[in-house]
Design a protein around this motif. Structure first.
Motif, PDB file in Angstrom:
ATOM      1  N   ALA A   1      12.680  -4.206   0.234  1.00 20.39           N
ATOM      2  CA  ALA A   1      13.396  -5.059  -0.707  1.00 20.39           C
ATOM      3  C   ALA A   1      12.549  -6.248  -1.151  1.00 20.39           C
ATOM      4  O   ALA A   1      12.943  -6.982  -2.040  1.00 20.39           O
ATOM      5  CB  ALA A   1      14.693  -5.558  -0.077  1.00 20.39           C
ATOM      6  N   ILE A   2      11.388  -6.443  -0.511  1.00 26.46           N
ATOM      7  CA  ILE A   2      10.568  -7.595  -0.873  1.00 26.46           C
ATOM      8  C   ILE A   2       9.413  -7.129  -1.758  1.00 26.46           C
ATOM      9  O   ILE A   2       8.659  -6.238  -1.375  1.00 26.46           O
ATOM     10  CB  ILE A   2      10.033  -8.313   0.373  1.00 26.46           C
ATOM     11  CG1 ILE A   2      11.210  -8.750   1.251  1.00 26.46           C
ATOM     12  CG2 ILE A   2       9.164  -9.509  -0.017  1.00 26.46           C
ATOM     13  CD1 ILE A   2      10.813  -9.450   2.534  1.00 26.46           C
ATOM     14  N   VAL A   3       9.332  -7.733  -2.928  1.00 27.84           N
ATOM     15  CA  VAL A   3       8.232  -7.384  -3.824  1.00 27.84           C
ATOM     16  C   VAL A   3       7.338  -8.608  -3.997  1.00 27.84           C
ATOM     17  O   VAL A   3       7.795  -9.741  -3.921  1.00 27.84           O
ATOM     18  CB  VAL A   3       8.719  -6.915  -5.219  1.00 27.84           C
ATOM     19  CG1 VAL A   3       9.417  -5.584  -5.112  1.00 27.84           C
ATOM     20  CG2 VAL A   3       9.614  -7.960  -5.871  1.00 27.84           C
ATOM     21  N   PHE A   4       6.061  -8.362  -4.202  1.00 30.34           N
ATOM     22  CA  PHE A   4       5.109  -9.448  -4.431  1.00 30.34           C
ATOM     23  C   PHE A   4       4.708  -9.422  -5.895  1.00 30.34           C
ATOM     24  O   PHE A   4       4.297  -8.380  -6.411  1.00 30.34           O
ATOM     25  CB  PHE A   4       3.886  -9.268  -3.538  1.00 30.34           C
ATOM     26  CG  PHE A   4       2.863 -10.359  -3.724  1.00 30.34           C
ATOM     27  CD1 PHE A   4       3.133 -11.658  -3.292  1.00 30.34           C
ATOM     28  CD2 PHE A   4       1.646 -10.092  -4.329  1.00 30.34           C
ATOM     29  CE1 PHE A   4       2.192 -12.665  -3.455  1.00 30.34           C
ATOM     30  CE2 PHE A   4       0.702 -11.097  -4.496  1.00 30.34           C
ATOM     31  CZ  PHE A   4       0.978 -12.384  -4.054  1.00 30.34           C
ATOM     32  N   HIS A   5       4.897 -10.544  -6.545  1.00 28.17           N
ATOM     33  CA  HIS A   5       4.504 -10.626  -7.954  1.00 28.17           C
ATOM     34  C   HIS A   5       3.059 -11.076  -8.039  1.00 28.17           C
ATOM     35  O   HIS A   5       2.743 -12.245  -7.768  1.00 28.17           O
ATOM     36  CB  HIS A   5       5.404 -11.613  -8.697  1.00 28.17           C
ATOM     37  CG  HIS A   5       6.847 -11.214  -8.718  1.00 28.17           C
ATOM     38  ND1 HIS A   5       7.302 -10.123  -9.399  1.00 28.17           N
ATOM     39  CD2 HIS A   5       7.928 -11.741  -8.113  1.00 28.17           C
ATOM     40  CE1 HIS A   5       8.607  -9.994  -9.245  1.00 28.17           C
ATOM     41  NE2 HIS A   5       9.015 -10.958  -8.445  1.00 28.17           N
ATOM     42  N   GLU A   6       2.183 -10.148  -8.387  1.00 29.73           N
ATOM     43  CA  GLU A   6       0.745 -10.449  -8.454  1.00 29.73           C
ATOM     44  C   GLU A   6       0.455 -11.572  -9.448  1.00 29.73           C
ATOM     45  O   GLU A   6      -0.435 -12.391  -9.208  1.00 29.73           O
ATOM     46  CB  GLU A   6      -0.053  -9.196  -8.861  1.00 29.73           C
ATOM     47  CG  GLU A   6      -0.031  -8.067  -7.848  1.00 29.73           C
ATOM     48  CD  GLU A   6      -0.981  -8.293  -6.667  1.00 29.73           C
ATOM     49  OE1 GLU A   6      -1.739  -9.287  -6.706  1.00 29.73           O
ATOM     50  OE2 GLU A   6      -0.946  -7.487  -5.718  1.00 29.73           O
TER      51      GLU A   6
ATOM     52  N   SER B   1       4.460 -19.654  -1.063  1.00 28.38           N
ATOM     53  CA  SER B   1       3.012 -19.843  -1.196  1.00 28.38           C
ATOM     54  C   SER B   1       2.299 -18.521  -1.452  1.00 28.38           C
ATOM     55  O   SER B   1       1.095 -18.498  -1.648  1.00 28.38           O
ATOM     56  CB  SER B   1       2.448 -20.489   0.074  1.00 28.38           C
ATOM     57  OG  SER B   1       2.447 -19.555   1.137  1.00 28.38           O
ATOM     58  N   GLY B   2       3.052 -17.428  -1.387  1.00 24.23           N
ATOM     59  CA  GLY B   2       2.416 -16.124  -1.589  1.00 24.23           C
ATOM     60  C   GLY B   2       1.563 -15.693  -0.418  1.00 24.23           C
ATOM     61  O   GLY B   2       0.609 -14.943  -0.574  1.00 24.23           O
ATOM     62  N   CYS B   3       1.921 -16.128   0.782  1.00 26.64           N
ATOM     63  CA  CYS B   3       1.105 -15.775   1.955  1.00 26.64           C
ATOM     64  C   CYS B   3       1.269 -14.305   2.324  1.00 26.64           C
ATOM     65  O   CYS B   3       0.426 -13.732   2.990  1.00 26.64           O
ATOM     66  CB  CYS B   3       1.463 -16.649   3.153  1.00 26.64           C
ATOM     67  SG  CYS B   3       3.044 -16.261   3.945  1.00 26.64           S
ATOM     68  N   ARG B   4       2.379 -13.705   1.930  1.00 28.43           N
ATOM     69  CA  ARG B   4       2.661 -12.282   2.095  1.00 28.43           C
ATOM     70  C   ARG B   4       2.939 -11.846   3.537  1.00 28.43           C
ATOM     71  O   ARG B   4       2.847 -10.666   3.857  1.00 28.43           O
ATOM     72  CB  ARG B   4       1.544 -11.428   1.464  1.00 28.43           C
ATOM     73  CG  ARG B   4       1.293 -11.806   0.009  1.00 28.43           C
ATOM     74  CD  ARG B   4       0.455 -10.795  -0.727  1.00 28.43           C
ATOM     75  NE  ARG B   4       1.158  -9.520  -0.870  1.00 28.43           N
ATOM     76  CZ  ARG B   4       0.653  -8.490  -1.514  1.00 28.43           C
ATOM     77  NH1 ARG B   4      -0.530  -8.564  -2.077  1.00 28.43           N
ATOM     78  NH2 ARG B   4       1.330  -7.371  -1.596  1.00 28.43           N
TER      79      ARG B   4
ATOM     80  N   LYS C   1      -4.903 -12.252  -0.862  1.00 30.58           N
ATOM     81  CA  LYS C   1      -3.938 -11.927   0.194  1.00 30.58           C
ATOM     82  C   LYS C   1      -3.257 -10.600  -0.083  1.00 30.58           C
ATOM     83  O   LYS C   1      -2.882 -10.300  -1.196  1.00 30.58           O
ATOM     84  CB  LYS C   1      -2.891 -13.032   0.298  1.00 30.58           C
ATOM     85  CG  LYS C   1      -3.488 -14.337   0.773  1.00 30.58           C
ATOM     86  CD  LYS C   1      -2.631 -15.520   0.373  1.00 30.58           C
ATOM     87  CE  LYS C   1      -3.449 -16.786   0.294  1.00 30.58           C
ATOM     88  NZ  LYS C   1      -4.196 -16.915  -0.968  1.00 30.58           N
ATOM     89  N   SER C   2      -3.101  -9.820   0.984  1.00 33.14           N
ATOM     90  CA  SER C   2      -2.394  -8.537   0.875  1.00 33.14           C
ATOM     91  C   SER C   2      -1.326  -8.500   1.950  1.00 33.14           C
ATOM     92  O   SER C   2      -1.162  -9.450   2.713  1.00 33.14           O
ATOM     93  CB  SER C   2      -3.346  -7.368   1.099  1.00 33.14           C
ATOM     94  OG  SER C   2      -4.580  -7.615   0.501  1.00 33.14           O
TER      95      SER C   2
END
Lengths: 667, 157, 337
Positions: free
Chosen positions: A607-612, A594-597, C213-214
């Motif tokens: 090792a965890i990247v968030f794809h904007e 869900s992209g809650c981050r 969200k960040s």
């Protein structure tokens, strides 16, 4: 899921398991559990015959899962995975139940042990049916190695690797390599001149085509993983252009400013503000001590620049710190030690009683190139002592400071006694020790030599060193108050000079260094080896090795051994080129994220990247070390931790509690 | 509570420190309570609070989470995350009526076999003193309405 | 009645909002009326239990059960309707996972009665009258159902075919589910596997939530009245407990969009056993207190200081899923009552 055929093998381990656990009962009982196709017990499952049993059953009975109930997986998981693999079964379709270390060896209660063995075996059975076949992850090893610390351990490791044809970056915090060994005068028990045996090695390092020497430099950041680290190194400004400097030393000679040398000469001598720590320094280029440089302080002087004979001029006051990014496959930490601060024991009077010295001060004093040109004298710089007391175990073997034995102090204290005898033949020398510890080749013989040289040995821990006399004979002397435990009496020994032999201790920043390199250190600050006996130079972090006194107190030969051993471990990996890593890795279901981050800052390895763009997070498999912290954190439950999935652990919990909760509730 | 009640404690041991501490305790032949049944996880940071709840629900009388000492985590700081979850979980378990002694977080490094053994002994004694938890029967059973008949419970060890 | 498929909806322990939500599908209700015959729907039509008892087994095609099971009457009706229905749908959060009524699982039956019949400020009960299951009056015996210690979700009492989450379910989701059922009944289209959670997005609420969200590090939690949230920014990051990350979407993230942290009414993501445990884990994971390198007790003390700002963890994380959680209820008075 329910069609798996599990083979269960219960090991007697001779009598190690069988004398407490009823292995026949466990095997029989296991045979009745769901999914279990065959259950056997055998004397030694790890023997080749034991392994063949498994292989045969996989082939003949078509087993799809294997459980071995025996010892710790840290002992034989590899062994049995190998057996599965040979029989064509994916090695990750295997699970081990530890019924020895965690069961038969910890209790004499046979009934309880047998019940626990059933629980652990059942947990493994319940878990293994949920296992997935996994493939190891190949990782290529960058053949360059980073070595941190240019003492004897780091030098040895660097030369071993470089001589074998591998490129090495050797990073040293101080302006020269050499470490503590360069400060020493003689080495025990052979009394070799320390500098004479060390300098050639330092020169080798300086000249080696395969070694990039980065002194006056520090590692600031580390990214990556085994085979592919990126180290960020700050190369501090020397204000001397290494490209043109010839190391002639004229600048040092002409520099008008002198300061106390707190590092190399431990405050016993002075140095110029543009300086080399010692004449044989490698590299030979000097460094300007910016804090004390007249030019930097007042904006004029530049004597060094004025007299520099090179063209162009080697002095460069505009030089800036450089940030280097080094790509390396492996890292060896050889960051050394510090000496215990003897001021922490005020009753020993260091700093208050001027003729109380530390071991390192004495080392510098007896060194021919040291501040007194090798003469043993009191602080006045001229009077030779007529009597010297050497105090062992200062800060070590002491509940108040360090509990551990610092290991080398007995030997160097004996060496000091010898040096006093040698330089001042009439002097009385007292060695106050708790126990004399001289294990090592030629060490005990050295002790006997000292006994014959007439050293007075007092077995007892020194209580106090004082300059308050009680009798006329103590006037003007330092009095060492010590219980002589061999004669059972308190003694007061008046002497002219006292040398304290402080413990080796971890560097004050070892915790931060261990965090920077993502490996562990113990309470004392020494870096933790992977196994105290069988893996003394590897750490818990793949690709990071340790050598020398950063791992614990040790002398020169031991540091050399560790340096070479760490180099051999690294060379082995470089030779292999590619290594296979455990596929225990996290994976985020990209369709369900869900992209809650929440997971984003769980990973210590980034090792965890968030794809904007897609608003989802992803695990970079190669960086993941498989800890599972993000798996536990993920509120959606959509991060899978391979080999430790929720299904697998839940089943294991159910299995392990088979005997306490059989019922289900449905009203 | 039966006279000879022996608690069952599920232990979540991290692969690098506490599991090895338990290995070491065994290798050193330290004798301690066999009541703790270990489950290996790579890091105490892998311990999902659901695991603890699941174990309690499934009949465990106690749950022990064991990790490396803070600052010594093989994975740098997984144990700190475990601690953060544990502190919040403890607060919630208080609301759920689970006594504090039943869920414990302990630190034991790979060389601290003796410490792990002592902690297991201590926790076993504490949970033994509390008596069985038996969530299904004691807490969920007897709801003022008939419950599906329970299968026979295996004999206590 | 005609040979149209038969629809039932029953109201057990719940607020009744679910009934209203059915009407919230607006003009689609006409289609429902067109497709179905209502066989039992006490909220909108006068049916009696004996009508249901008179139906043959499986007579009702779809029964939407709204409400948790709180007492023996609920249990009786659940069994009865199960017997008479082809498809039993746990409709709404109460039926699915206990919802607000199940929060009383955190306390005892006695304490619940005390609150309801004695302690509430609006109660006037000088004679301390409590409901009794049986009372003799001149006309005979009057009975009340047995009040349970523990509130149950529907599937803890009977076999359930589908679950429709939400407090209440959102109209588009209701309509989507009804369409699937109608499609199956009238056109023979395939139904989702029995036991499915239907009428949701399959991804956590955050996906539908437009707030930015960040990476998260939280050093203090606020109750909604203690803070005016900064617009456009993830509420959780601002310290407002938002269960969105642990709650399956489908609602359109309505609450966080108006500054109220998701309360978690749609329940956990499919495959997650315990919504509260998962949310607890997530929220604790991002607490910004206690670092390696500090003294061990200091780390714990700092974490506790942050945790103390979460006032009611059980009620917060299990607001809707207490009955369906792993522990189902609190241990009170040494047991479950």
């Amino acid at each position: 899921m329910n069609e798996e055929k599990v083979g269960v093998y219960v090991c007697h381990c001779g009598t190690n398991i069988a004398k407490v656990v009823d292995v026949v009962d466990v095997a029989t009982w296991a045979g009745e559990q769901p999914n279990v196709e065959v259950a056997r017990e055998y004397k030694f499952m790890c023997s080749s015959l034991g392994q063949e049993l498994i292989e045969q059953d996989i082939k003949e009975k078509g087993l799809t899962r294997v459980v071995v109930a025996s010892c710790s997986p840290h002992m034989h998981e590899k062994t049995f995975r190998g057996a599965c693999e040979r029989a064509g079964l994916n090695p990750f379709l295997f699970e081990m139940a530890n019924i020895r270390e965690h069961d038969s060896w910890i209790t004499d209660d046979k009934v309880a042990a047998t019940q626990k063995a059933k629980s652990l075996t059942n947990a493994a059975i319940a878990r293994v049916v949920h296992h997935q076949p996994l493939e190891p992850i190949p990782v290529e090893i960058n053949p360059n190695t980073l070595i941190v610390g240019g003492g004897i351990a780091g030098i040895t490791a660097a030369l071993e690797l470089a001589d074998a044809g591998n490129h090495v970056y050797l990073v040293e915090r101080e302006p020269s390599i050499g470490g503590h060994m360069a400060q020493l005068d003689k080495t025990f028990p052979t009394l070799d001149c320390s500098a004479c045996i060390l300098t050639p090695k330092m020169v080798d390092v300086g000249q080696h085509a395969n070694i990039t020497l980065l002194t006056w430099s520090e590692v600031e950041e580390l990214d990556g993983y085994l085979g592919n680290f990126t180290a960020t190194v700050r190369k501090k400004a020397r204000y001397v252009n290494e490209e043109v400097c010839t190391g002639c030393g004229i600048c040092i000679e002409k520099c008008p400013a002198k300061v106390l040398d707190e590092v190399f000469e431990v405050g016993m001598g002075t140095r110029k503000v543009i300086y080399r720590p010692f004449p044989q320094a490698v590299p030979k280029y000097p460094v300007i001590d910016k804090e004390n440089c007249i030019y930097f302080l007042r904006g004029k002087c530049k004597a060094c620049e004025l007299f520099c004979p090179t063209e162009p001029n080697s002095i460069d006051f505009t030089q800036k710190d450089e940030i280097l990014k080094l790509q390396v496959g492996n890292i060896i930490l050889a960051t050394g030690y510090d000496l215990f601060d003897v001021k922490r024991i005020p009753q020993y009077g260091y700093g208050r009683l001027k003729n109380v010295f530390t071991s390192l001060e004495f080392e510098r004093m007896v060194n021919a190139s040291g501040p007194t040109d090798g003469k043993i004298v009191l602080r006045d710089g001229k009077t030779p002592p007529a009597s010297v007391a050497i105090v062992h175990c200062v800060g070590s073997r002491d509940e108040n400071y360090h509990k551990y034995c610092s290991k080398i102090c007995c030997m160097y204290s004996l060496k000091f006694a010898h040096l006093v005898h040698e330089r001042i033949p009439d002097a009385e020398v007292y060695n106050c020790y708790i126990d004399m510890r001289t294990p090592g080749k030629g060490y005990e013989e050295f002790y006997h030599r000292l006994l014959e040289e007439g050293t007075n040995f007092i077995r007892g821990k020194v209580a106090e060193i004082t300059d308050a006399p009680r009798i006329p004979a103590e006037e003007g002397k330092l009095v060492v108050q010590v219980e002589d435990t061999l004669i059972g009496r308190q003694r007061r020994v008046p002497v002219d000079m006292v040398i304290l032999s402080p413990a080796m201790e971890a560097k004050p920043d070892s915790k931060e260094v261990s965090q920077l390199f993502k490996m562990g250190c113990d309470f004392d600050g020494f870096f933790t080896e992977r196994h105290p006996k069988l893996d003394p130079v590897a750490t818990m972090t793949e690709g990071i090795y340790i050598a020398g006194a950063c791992q614990g107190p040790k002398d020169v030969p031991e540091s050399v051994v560790q340096g070479a051993a760490a180099a051999a471990r690294v060379a082995g990996l470089i030779n292999r080129g590619t290594v296979m890593m455990e596929p225990v890795r996290a994976n985020i279901d990209q369709d369900k994220c869900s992209g809650c981050r929440i997971c984003n800052n769980m990973c210590p390895y980034n090792a965890i990247v968030f794809h904007e763009d897609r608003h989802v997070s992803e695990v970079i498999t190669a960086l993941c070390q498989g800890c599972g912290t993000c798996v536990a954190a993920c509120p959606s439950g959509i991060i899978t931790g391979a080999h430790f999935t929720n299904d697998q652990v839940f089943s294991e919990i159910e299995g392990i509690l088979w005997d306490v909760r059989p019922e289900k509730v449905l009203a | 509570m039966s006279e000879n009640f022996e608690p069952v404690i599920v232990g979540f041991l991290c692969n690098w420190c506490s599991y090895r501490a338990a290995d070491l305790a065994g290798t050193a032949r330290l004798k301690y309570a066999p009541n703790m049944r270990p489950i290996r996880v790579m890091c105490s940071g892998r311990v999902d609070p659901q695991f603890v709840l699941k174990a309690l629900r499934n009949g465990a009388d106690g749950v022990m989470i064991a990790g490396c000492h803070p600052g010594e985590c093989h994975y740098v700081s997984g144990n700190i995350k475990a601690l953060r979850r544990f502190v919040l979980l403890k607060k919630m378990l208080r609301q759920l009526g689970v006594e504090e002694e039943r869920v414990q977080l302990v630190w034991a490094s790979a060389s601290e076999g003796i410490i792990l053994a002592e902690k297991v002994d201590k926790m076993t004694a504490e949970v033994r003193a509390l008596g069985p938890l038996n969530w299904n029967k004691t807490v969920l059973g007897g709801n003022g309405h008939p419950v599906v008949k329970a299968e026979p419970v295996a004999e206590e060890v | 009645m005609s040979d149209k498929p038969k629809l039932a909806m029953y109201w057990s322990a719940s607020c009744g909002g679910c009934e209203i939500s059915v009407l919230n599908i607006h003009e689609h209700i006409l289609t429902v009326d067109e497709v179905f015959d209502v066989a039992f729907f006490p909220c909108i039509a006068d049916f009696k239990v004996h009508h249901v008892e008179s139906y043959p087994d499986g007579y009702i095609d779809v029964c939407l059960w709204n409400g948790a099971v709180r007492n023996s009457e609920g249990e009786h009706m659940a069994h009865l309707l199960r017997q008479k229905s082809k498809f039993m749908v746990a409709y709404g959060s109460c039926a699915y996972e206990g919802c607000i009524p199940a929060l009383s699982n955190l306390t005892s039956k006695e304490a619940t009665f005390n609150t309801v019949y004695f302690d509430n400020p609006s109660i006037d009960n000088p004679n301390k009258v409590l409901p009794t299951e049986s009372v003799q009056v001149t006309e005979g015996e009057l009975t009340l159902p047995t009040f349970w210690n523990t509130v149950k979700s529907l599937d803890q009492v009977i076999d359930v075919d589908y679950y429709l989450p939400g407090c209440p379910p959102e109209p588009p989701q209701i309509w989507a589910v009804l369409q699937v059922i109608v499609g199956a009944l009238l056109e023979g289209k395939p139904l989702p596997p029995k036991g499915s959670l239907v009428g949701h997005s399959g991804v956590a609420v955050c996906e539908e939530c437009p707030l930015e969200k960040s990476e998260k590090t939280i050093t203090k939690f606020f109750r909604p009245y203690e803070i005016v949230p900064e617009p456009g920014v993830c509420l959780l990051e601002q310290g407002i407990v938002c269960n969105g990350p642990a709650t399956v979407g489908g609602c359109g993230a309505l609450c966080p969009q108006v500054g109220m942290g998701c309360r978690g009414c749609y329940g956990p993501l499919p495959g997650v056993e315990d919504q509260g445990g998962k949310m607890l884990s997530a929220i604790a994971s991002v607490i910004g207190a206690g670092e390696a390198g500090m003294d061990e007790h200091e780390i714990e003390r700092q974490i506790e200081a942050v945790v103390d700002t979460i006032v009611d963890p059980a009620g917060t994380f299990y607001r809707f899923s207490m009955a369906h959680s792993l522990l189902e209820r609190a241990k009170v008075n040494g047991k479950g009552e």
